[in-house]
Scaffold this active site. Structure first.
Site: not given
Length: 857
Positions: A279-280, A326, A602, A606
């Site tokens: 676990v450690a 763009d 935009d 695209d």
């Protein structure tokens, strides 16, 4: 259709579609509706909410944590099991919310559809639901309409269509019924109209050629549906880390328990120690720290106008080495602006005063601006962008537009048309004309000079032509202005005009973008412009911003195979007249060359590139919903400079994650190596409860505080990290191995020194090693921060968390809690030993850090 409609005469298109200018009959519409279906974007290929939620647990590290939780329950450490489970579930829920929103991009495509359409059917003009449109329908288009489906124009009168969402073209496109060449890119197919675009001016009639998923928008929807989500570098690297840790845990558990049993350790204690070490060795706090670091980055980036839609995208920005951006609105202001005039054979820059001591020149300039404002159908708030630019120029230079139009009321006009290429207005007995220079000049026989109107000689015509060409070379859109006195009506504007001058306009670069591009390139990031605009305009803007001049057009890309494009793509700075397919090919070519690519956009066109990019960046102001929801990040101000700030933030976040992993694993390796080597000698130096306490105290608050560390001083002076180099790279291995080795060697020496030959570990020795380990981890934390050039006292949360951790540890030494941990109080001499341990380890840690820094340079 057998042949592309844009290259065919409209009569041939009607024939192929078995239609006619009067429209289809109702019976034929019903038949075609059954054959072609609804004119709709069909959603498909998406994941169900259940699929999305299950996918959140498809991570090796998450499964390792689940195993760790099970082992903790078996070992009786219920608190650890609960904490690990909370981390796993919380990360799953957060990831589900983010991914579910991303699945809405196809639904946004449907919202682009026009709700109604005007068509000719059965010889009559009727309005119908746009979903009922079929191929062969005759559609009537007017200003303000949304085009309901792809169509070939049959008629047009001054028709202009805003196609920016589909093509990236920055200004409305003038349409024509004339066919164009077969290879003409979609942005230049003036004979076609496309679904989802907007009619800004004039009117037209078109025959519908494609509907629904067969339209240009439908093709994009189909591509989006087939595109799989890509993993960010961080997601990939965390999976690799999970595999490494999972394998290490199995080996560790298989070795430690038998060794302890052979040395006579109690079987229960041996099993508990093996489970505790397992676990450690697992950084159960890693998902929490990563989530915290990313969430803090999201909040800070939102304050800087960048909205992140997927958490891993924050860090992934730090790995970007190419930005494909763009032009319109991102590098530029997104609005046409009159920037240059030519009057009296002198060029005037409107960014300057223009009235410096030359009254006659100023008068001519004012007359030119007055013509542009009056021979104009727009307002400052709406209308054709070119005409709005003329109004804004007049307003900026002192004209009161309302008073001007009241003083010079319009009494007649000649509307603009794509064939005429000019428009004119009459104001009582004075006529004003504006239009294409080559056309306006042909209607002029005089030119206005400082000495008044004079004959327009061939030499003066050549001078005008030269100036127009010079303006064009600077990517300016040029209009000519002229006037005529003593007019009786619009018919008098066809000849006898006096030429006044030229107005050059452009969508100018943002002032801050040049510096932002310089900063990103200094950071080793290549910037490329990918735009739907023409190559001359794109090249001029790129040159002003320092991007570069090597250009490639969409037509040239189409003539290249994928291998040819891969060979050229790195050297090209500007890609012009690109289509959606071109953008995806450019992206894939760069990725095939090993680049991490951020793609901005935009429009609908695209969306495929945004979804395929390593980081898709959409525009918040101009962007369509499709682009925004296909992206990883949205620029709320549509500004490239925001990308540069986001990249800096992303690099900082990766640094913080790197620091945490280095800090955690160097400590874990030290723990495992110390316990393992001590067990070979028959000593159980750190029992399970102390191992878990070390993880709780040192990996808890201090580790979480690392997620809010400020940027290193050199964060934008480095090159982007190698895409193939994960978190656990060569530098990381040297760091954790070196620091872990220093810790192990010094603490083993402390153990043997204080045991003085005792056959079993004494409480004092155990407490000294236990306490030294906690303080060494905290010292190592600051060494790791120094390596990343983070100012030592720049993180108040970290300083406070370290102080709390020290107080918590002292509580298990000097309070009744010590009985649960097997510790004893330490005296002054013991603290002196611990000080010696720290003094010996610190130079060793720094030596490892210096070595790692040289490896990274």
């Amino acid at each position: 259709m057998a042949d592309p409609p844009h290259e065919q005469p409209w009569s041939r298109v009607l024939e192929d579609l078995e239609s006619n200018p009067n429209g289809l009959t109702s019976d034929e519409v019903r038949r075609r509706r059954g054959e072609y279906g609804a004119n709709d974007i069909i959603e498909g290929g998406g994941r169900t909410p259940v699929d999305i939620f299950i996918a959140q647990f498809d991570s090796v590290l998450i499964w390792v944590l689940i195993v760790a939780a099970v082992l903790s329950v078996w070992a009786g450490h219920t608190v650890d099991a609960v904490l690990i489970s909370i981390i796993v579930v919380a990360n799953g829920i957060f990831g589900f919310v983010q991914d579910y929103r991303a699945e809405q991009s196809l639904e946004s495509l449907r919202e682009l559809a026009a709700p109604t359409a005007t068509v000719r059917r059965d010889g009559e003009v009727v309005e119908i639901d746009a979903q009922e449109i079929v191929p062969g329908d005759i559609v009537v288009l007017r200003g303000g309409d949304v085009v309901p489906a792809d169509g070939r124009l049959l008629e047009e009168t001054d028709l202009q269509v805003d196609e920016a969402a589909l093509t990236g073209e920055s200004v409305p496109v003038s349409k024509s019924t004339a066919p164009v060449e077969s290879e003409t890119p979609i942005a230049e197919r003036t004979s076609m109209v496309y679904k989802g675009t907007n009619v800004t001016r004039g009117k037209g009639v078109a025959v519908i050629t494609e509907t629904g998923m067969e339209t240009a928008v439908g093709a994009i929807a189909r591509e989006l549906a087939m595109t799989e989500e890509t993993q960010t570098p961080l997601q990939t690297e965390l999976d690799q880390l999970g595999r490494m840790l999972g394998g290490g845990v199995l080996v560790l558990s298989a070795l430690v328990a038998p060794l302890l049993l052979l040395r006579g350790t109690d079987p229960v204690q041996a099993s508990l120690t093996a489970v505790s070490l397992a676990v450690a060795a697992i950084p159960e706090g890693l998902p929490a720290v990563v989530t915290l670091a990313l969430a803090l980055g999201v909040r800070r980036m939102s304050d800087e106008s960048a909205l992140v839609r997927r958490l891993p995208a924050v860090e992934a920005l730090g790995a970007v080495d190419v930005v494909c951006t763009d032009k319109t609105g991102t590098l530029t202001k997104g609005q046409m602006t009159v920037s240059r005039l030519w009057v009296n054979d002198v060029v005037l820059d409107l960014d300057l005063d223009g009235k410096t001591g030359d009254t006659q020149r100023a008068d001519r300039k004012d007359l030119l601006l007055q013509i542009g404002a009056l021979c104009n159908d727009a307002t400052l708030e709406s209308g054709d962008p070119t005409e709005q630019a003329l109004l804004e120029a007049a307003d900026r230079h002192g004209f009161d537009l309302e008073d001007l139009r009241d003083e010079y009321p319009r009494t007649g006009e000649v509307p603009f048309s794509s064939d005429r290429k000019w428009m004119g207005t009459v104001h009582d007995d004075v006529g004003y004309v504006k239009g294409a220079p080559e056309v306006v000049v042909d209607h002029c026989d005089r030119i206005l000079t400082a000495d008044g109107p004079v004959a327009l000689t061939d030499a003066r015509r050549d001078r005008i032509e030269t100036t127009v060409r010079e303006f064009g070379d600077d990517a300016l859109r040029v209009l000519a202005m002229a006037y005529r006195e003593e007019v009786t009506g619009p018919d008098d504007l066809a000849d006898g005009l006096t030429f006044v001058g030229l107005a050059g306009m452009i969508d100018p670069p943002r002032e801050e973008v040049a510096d932002a591009i310089a900063a990103t390139e200094h950071a080793g990031i290549d910037v490329k412009m990918v735009t739907g605009d023409n190559v001359r305009t794109a090249g001029a803007i790129a040159s002003r911003l320092g991007i570069g001049s090597e250009g490639l057009t969409g037509r040239e890309i189409e003539r290249m195979d994928d291998e040819g494009l891969r060979e050229r793509v790195e050297a090209v700075d500007v890609f012009a007249r690109t289509s959606p397919e071109h953008k995806v090919r450019i992206l894939q070519a760069l990725q095939d060359r090993g680049h991490n690519v951020a793609m901005t956009g935009d429009g609908v066109n695209d969306a495929p590139a945004l979804k395929n990019a390593d980081i898709g960046v959409a525009m918040g102001i101009r962007g369509t919903d499709v682009a925004r929801q296909a992206s990883d990040m949205v620029l709320l101000d549509d500004n490239y400079a925001t990308i540069e700030r986001a990249i800096e933030r992303g690099r900082t976040i990766f640094d913080n994650i790197w620091k945490f992993v280095a800090y955690l694993l160097s400590a874990n390796i030290g723990e495992v190596a110390l316990v393992f080597i001590a067990s070979l000698y028959g000593y159980l130096i750190l029992p399970a409860v102390q191992l878990l306490w070390i993880n709780l105290v040192t990996d808890g608050l201090p580790a979480l505080a690392l997620g809010s560390d400020p940027k290193g001083e050199d964060v934008m002076d480095r090159s982007p990290r190698d895409r193939e180099q994960g978190i656990i790279g060569r530098a990381m291995l040297v760091m954790i191995g070196g620091m872990g080795a220093v810790t192990t060697i010094v603490l083993l020496a402390l153990m043997f020194y204080t045991l003085e030959g005792e056959p079993a570990v004494t409480p004092r020795t155990m407490t000294l090693v236990f306490t030294s380990f906690v303080f060494l981890e905290l010292v190592g934390l600051y060494v790791i921060r120094w390596l990343r050039e983070t100012p030592i006292l720049s993180n108040g949360w970290l300083t406070a968390s370290v102080a709390v951790s020290i107080l918590l540890h002292l509580s298990v030494l000097y309070t009744p809690l010590s009985q649960y941990f097997g510790t004893v109080p330490l005296d002054v001499a013991d603290w002196g030993l611990i000080a010696v341990v720290l003094a010996v380890c610190l130079p060793g840690y720094l030596g490892v850090a210096v070595l790692v820094r040289r490896m990274q340079d």
